[in-house]
Design a protein around this motif. Structure first.
Motif, mmCIF file in Angstrom:
data_model
loop_
_atom_site.group_PDB
_atom_site.id
_atom_site.type_symbol
_atom_site.label_atom_id
_atom_site.label_comp_id
_atom_site.label_asym_id
_atom_site.label_seq_id
_atom_site.Cartn_x
_atom_site.Cartn_y
_atom_site.Cartn_z
ATOM 1 N N ALA A 11 -1.425 -1.792 -10.627
ATOM 2 C CA ALA A 11 -0.791 -3.103 -10.833
ATOM 3 C C ALA A 11 -1.817 -4.063 -11.413
ATOM 4 O O ALA A 11 -2.478 -4.795 -10.671
ATOM 5 C CB ALA A 11 -0.239 -3.652 -9.524
ATOM 6 N N PRO A 12 -1.988 -4.070 -12.735
ATOM 7 C CA PRO A 12 -2.916 -5.045 -13.319
ATOM 8 C C PRO A 12 -2.576 -6.457 -12.841
ATOM 9 O O PRO A 12 -1.420 -6.873 -12.854
ATOM 10 C CB PRO A 12 -2.668 -4.880 -14.824
ATOM 11 N N GLY A 13 -3.587 -7.160 -12.396
ATOM 12 C CA GLY A 13 -3.380 -8.479 -11.811
ATOM 13 C C GLY A 13 -3.531 -8.488 -10.311
ATOM 14 O O GLY A 13 -3.663 -9.544 -9.697
ATOM 15 N N SER A 14 -3.527 -7.301 -9.685
ATOM 16 C CA SER A 14 -3.708 -7.227 -8.233
ATOM 17 C C SER A 14 -5.177 -7.305 -7.852
ATOM 18 O O SER A 14 -5.511 -7.632 -6.712
ATOM 19 C CB SER A 14 -3.127 -5.919 -7.693
ATOM 20 N N GLY A 15 -6.050 -6.966 -8.792
ATOM 21 C CA GLY A 15 -7.482 -6.948 -8.507
ATOM 22 C C GLY A 15 -7.965 -5.657 -7.893
ATOM 23 O O GLY A 15 -9.150 -5.530 -7.581
ATOM 24 N N LYS A 67 -2.602 -2.492 -0.823
ATOM 25 C CA LYS A 67 -1.545 -3.433 -0.443
ATOM 26 C C LYS A 67 -0.807 -3.910 -1.695
ATOM 27 O O LYS A 67 -1.420 -4.270 -2.693
ATOM 28 C CB LYS A 67 -2.129 -4.636 0.300
ATOM 29 N N SER A 68 0.511 -3.916 -1.608
ATOM 30 C CA SER A 68 1.341 -4.387 -2.716
ATOM 31 C C SER A 68 2.679 -4.797 -2.132
ATOM 32 O O SER A 68 3.489 -3.946 -1.769
ATOM 33 C CB SER A 68 1.524 -3.269 -3.755
ATOM 34 N N TYR A 69 2.918 -6.118 -2.016
ATOM 35 C CA TYR A 69 4.131 -6.565 -1.336
ATOM 36 C C TYR A 69 4.466 -8.006 -1.716
ATOM 37 O O TYR A 69 3.621 -8.755 -2.218
ATOM 38 C CB TYR A 69 3.952 -6.476 0.183
ATOM 39 N N ILE A 70 5.710 -8.382 -1.479
ATOM 40 C CA ILE A 70 6.165 -9.767 -1.590
ATOM 41 C C ILE A 70 6.060 -10.387 -0.199
ATOM 42 O O ILE A 70 6.543 -9.796 0.776
ATOM 43 C CB ILE A 70 7.628 -9.840 -2.080
ATOM 44 N N PRO A 71 5.449 -11.561 -0.049
ATOM 45 C CA PRO A 71 5.336 -12.171 1.283
ATOM 46 C C PRO A 71 6.705 -12.346 1.949
ATOM 47 O O PRO A 71 7.691 -12.699 1.295
ATOM 48 C CB PRO A 71 4.690 -13.529 0.987
ATOM 49 N N ASP A 79 5.209 -4.630 -5.837
ATOM 50 C CA ASP A 79 5.890 -4.615 -4.539
ATOM 51 C C ASP A 79 6.172 -3.177 -4.123
ATOM 52 O O ASP A 79 7.314 -2.796 -3.866
ATOM 53 C CB ASP A 79 7.196 -5.422 -4.615
ATOM 54 N N VAL A 80 5.119 -2.387 -4.043
ATOM 55 C CA VAL A 80 5.301 -0.987 -3.665
ATOM 56 C C VAL A 80 5.828 -0.895 -2.233
ATOM 57 O O VAL A 80 6.625 -0.008 -1.912
ATOM 58 C CB VAL A 80 3.987 -0.198 -3.829
ATOM 59 N N ALA A 81 5.439 -1.828 -1.380
ATOM 60 C CA ALA A 81 5.959 -1.824 -0.006
ATOM 61 C C ALA A 81 7.475 -1.972 -0.007
ATOM 62 O O ALA A 81 8.183 -1.304 0.761
ATOM 63 C CB ALA A 81 5.313 -2.947 0.804
ATOM 64 N N GLY A 82 7.992 -2.842 -0.865
ATOM 65 C CA GLY A 82 9.438 -3.013 -0.970
ATOM 66 C C GLY A 82 10.116 -1.772 -1.509
ATOM 67 O O GLY A 82 11.216 -1.405 -1.076
ATOM 68 N N LEU A 83 9.465 -1.097 -2.438
ATOM 69 C CA LEU A 83 10.014 0.134 -3.002
ATOM 70 C C LEU A 83 10.033 1.248 -1.955
ATOM 71 O O LEU A 83 11.006 2.009 -1.853
ATOM 72 C CB LEU A 83 9.187 0.547 -4.217
#
Length: 681
Positions: free
Chosen positions: A337-341, A424-428, A228-232
């Protein structure tokens, strides 16, 4: 590592200590997952995915034999070293990339079970949304690493159509926000009552099991929300301030404040390449549209902290993680972020690097003009077409192709800047939670430093959640809304157990405050007595505030480095002189339990009293056998009834002679940590 653990006939020793025979794959050992989930296992998904499948199938065997996925497994033993449940991102990263040659339902069951335990702060993490630092060592690090692992579980749940589980874990994945103090712009230790650790310095480092951070400090951990880098970025005030904060980290004074924090090495400012928590940080500039800064910092790290000499890495290799970081970074990208692809692009080092993929295809990275000074990407092409993104997906790499970069000495600040070109890295939004303060009634608190007193005391009960009603009891019963309403200061003159609970309409009631005030003899106001003599003094760095800390009226916290605890490598033999015969109702003493740090409870305790310092009468004994069930960090108080008058008391606490055979340090002498000896009257 991991290393092969099966014999030629497929036999191996399981975590249940039985001999098993495996078919269809090899079994491995040495899973240093706190280190290797970051880059080692993602590297295997590119260069040897079949091997990674064997690792995952081994983890699932260990789950079936041990009951939980491995945290830090060594030779079929769970060492309990390090934090998190980082088997989880290894499994999800492989599954997300299409590598699924394992029992998926069993894997999800195991992932979820690891997250639903009550140990190592997880009960508080689940119930409160964070781990209070007064209850668990390394509370901040555990909170944020659990949050990332929970995001992995959420994504796995969604992919399997388990939407109830997805909602649970995507909410938990936001718990990192609950230990972020926006007033200072850092992650910070927090109490259960909602208050922040004071004083606070982001450079203040701590070690495994002690302090708020695991082998690091707030600088190292503040940037850990890879899911959630966007949240950070939002918490830190937007793209520009976020990027400036990373710059500030690299410009800080390169110091380590804790004398035992030997793992914090390879410093550029407060960035620490020699240990894992910092490894992704340089790549975060891409998320803020400052890809040129990532290129600059990654090149600096590779150039200054890696050489071809015997000491060519800046810290513990940690089962391949420091090398895996370099392999990825020299190739030109890194799995933030392993798992983000996705892989985040840095500054490729070589003229040409080719990855021979398991599907028979190749993926090649080429650079033109790369030198020690020419570290900045001017332009890029992927399979002959202009490429503007500062990230590339695993699917694109697996499809094969050629990624080409033109490098120069001056940055192209437009490359990777546009929103659509950033990773992109975020919580919906639909699953975003309101701030914790709007959802949780914090536990009440009493602002009184000492639990011990010798004259009547007056105290107040407070709560940081506005608009609450506090109900309390002093008879040991659980407070309800029918209990007395707190409406002003309370005065007590005898040992009293105070319980309090805060209620607010529309919100779940708080936890119950439990605070016992004990009338006791202790050293206060320059009193000469009681005094204490030790047959053997504390050892090493664990001398605390000296022997008088055992009688100063201040009880030790969960942190064995807080100055109140005394650490002994031998038995504790203490003699206390009250100065004159005094009536004592009970004698209490507390010991630390932190098995991961080799601190065990005493094997036996004997309490004796005397009027002449010659003839002692034993008034109480206690026996204890340490088992794996004791693995949680904690403080155990022993209470011995006295009910008599005496001048002298003798305490003998015998240490276990050797760590038990199931412990990774089996055979070595454990530590014995003691704090307050309380003479209640």
């Amino acid at each position: 590592a991991p290393a092969l653990f099966t014999d030629v006939d497929g036999r191996y020793r399981g975590m249940d200590k039985n001999i098993h025979t495996v078919k269809g794959h090899n079994v491995y050992t040495i899973f240093s997952l706190w280190d290797t989930f970051r880059a080692v296992h993602p590297l295997f998904t590119l260069i040897a995915p079949d091997k990674n499948m064997e690792f995952i199938n081994t983890m699932l065997l260990q789950y079936q034999q041990h009951g939980l996925l491995p945290v830090w497994e060594l030779m079929a033993n769970e060492t309990g070293t390090m934090i998190g449940y980082h088997s989880v991102p290894v499994i999800w990263d492989a599954y997300q990339k299409g590598h699924r040659d394992f029992d998926v339902e069993l894997a999800f069951e195991a992932m979820k079970k690891s997250a639903m335990q009550d140990h190592l702060g997880l009960a508080d993490y689940r119930n409160l949304g964070f781990i209070p630092f007064e209850r668990e060592g390394n509370a901040v690090s555990k909170t944020v690493e659990y949050a990332y692992d929970d995001w992995c579980i959420a994504e796995m749940a969604k992919s399997l159509g388990k939407m109830e589980d997805y909602e649970t874990f995507i909410h938990r994945a936001q718990n990192y926000r609950n230990v972020f103090d926006t007033s200072v712009g850092f992650l910070r230790g927090r109490r259960a009552d909602g208050s922040w650790r004071t004083p606070f310095d982001p450079i203040e480092s701590s070690i495994l099991g002690s302090g708020d951070f695991t082998e690091g400090n707030s600088w190292h951990y503040t940037f850990f929300a890879p899911h959630d880098v966007a949240g950070l970025i939002e918490l830190l005030g937007g793209d520009e301030l976020f990027s400036a904060k990373i710059d500030e980290m690299f410009a800080e004074e390169p110091i380590v404040t804790h004398e035992a924090a030997h793992d914090i090495t390879g410093l550029i400012g407060q960035y620490a390449q020699g240990n894992e928590p910092s490894h992704h940080v340089a790549y975060l500039h891409n998320f803020a549209g400052r890809a040129w800064k990532t290129q600059e910092k990654v090149a600096l790290i590779m150039d200054s902290l890696y050489t071809d000499k015997p000491d060519g890495i800046s810290g513990n290799e940690d089962c391949g993680q420091l090398s895996a970081w370099y392999i990825f970074s020299a190739t030109g990208f890194y799995p933030v972020a392993p798992g983000s692809g996705d892989y985040i692009i840095g500054s490729p080092l070589f003229e040409e690097t080719t990855i021979h993929l398991d599907n028979g295809k190749t993926f090649t990275v080429k650079t033109e003009g790369r030198t020690r000074d020419a570290v900045y990407i001017q332009s890029a092409k992927f399979n002959g077409k202009p490429f503007h993104r500062s990230y590339i997906s695993h699917k694109e790499i697996e499809a094969g192709g050629v990624l080409e970069f033109v490098m120069e000495t001056e940055p192209n600040k437009e490359w990777g800047y546009a929103k659509e070109h950033r990773p992109k890295s975020y919580i919906p939004d639909e699953f975003r939670l309101a701030p914790l303060e709007e959802r949780l009634v914090f536990i009440p608190f009493i602002s009184k430093e000492k639990d011990l007193f010798h004259e009547p005391i007056t105290f107040e009960i407070e709560c940081l959640t506005p608009g609450v009603t506090i109900h309390y009891t002093t008879d040991g019963s659980e407070p309800t809304q029918q209990s007395a309403v707190y409406d002003g200061p309370i005065t007590i003159g005898e040992t009293t157990l105070v319980k309090a609970k805060a209620f607010r309409d529309g919100m779940q009631p708080s936890e119950t405050l439990r605070r016992e005030f004990i009338r006791a003899y202790y050293r206060h106001s320059n009193r000469v007595y009681p005094t204490i003599e030790l047959e053997h003094g504390p050892a090493g760095r664990y001398t605390g505030r000296g022997k008088n800390a055992l009688l100063d009226g201040t009880r030790g916290t969960i942190d064995f480095f807080d100055g109140e605890w005394l650490g002994f490598i031998n038995d504790v033999v203490a003699k206390i002189d009250l100065g004159e015969p005094r009536h004592v109702e009970s004698i209490r003493l507390s010991f630390m339990r932190n098995i991961g740090s080799w601190i065990l409870l005493p094997e036996s305790i004997e309490i004796a009293v005397s009027s002449d310092n010659i003839n002692f009468t034993v008034i109480g004994t206690e026996q204890h056998t340490t088992t794996p069930a004791d693995y949680d960090i904690g403080i155990k108080e022993y209470k011995f009834d006295a009910g008599q008058t005496f001048r002298y008391a003798r305490v003998i606490a015998r240490s276990t002679r050797a760590l038990p055979e199931w412990h990774p340090g089996a055979g070595n002498r454990p530590w014995l940590f003691i704090d307050e000896i309380i003479l209640e009257y």
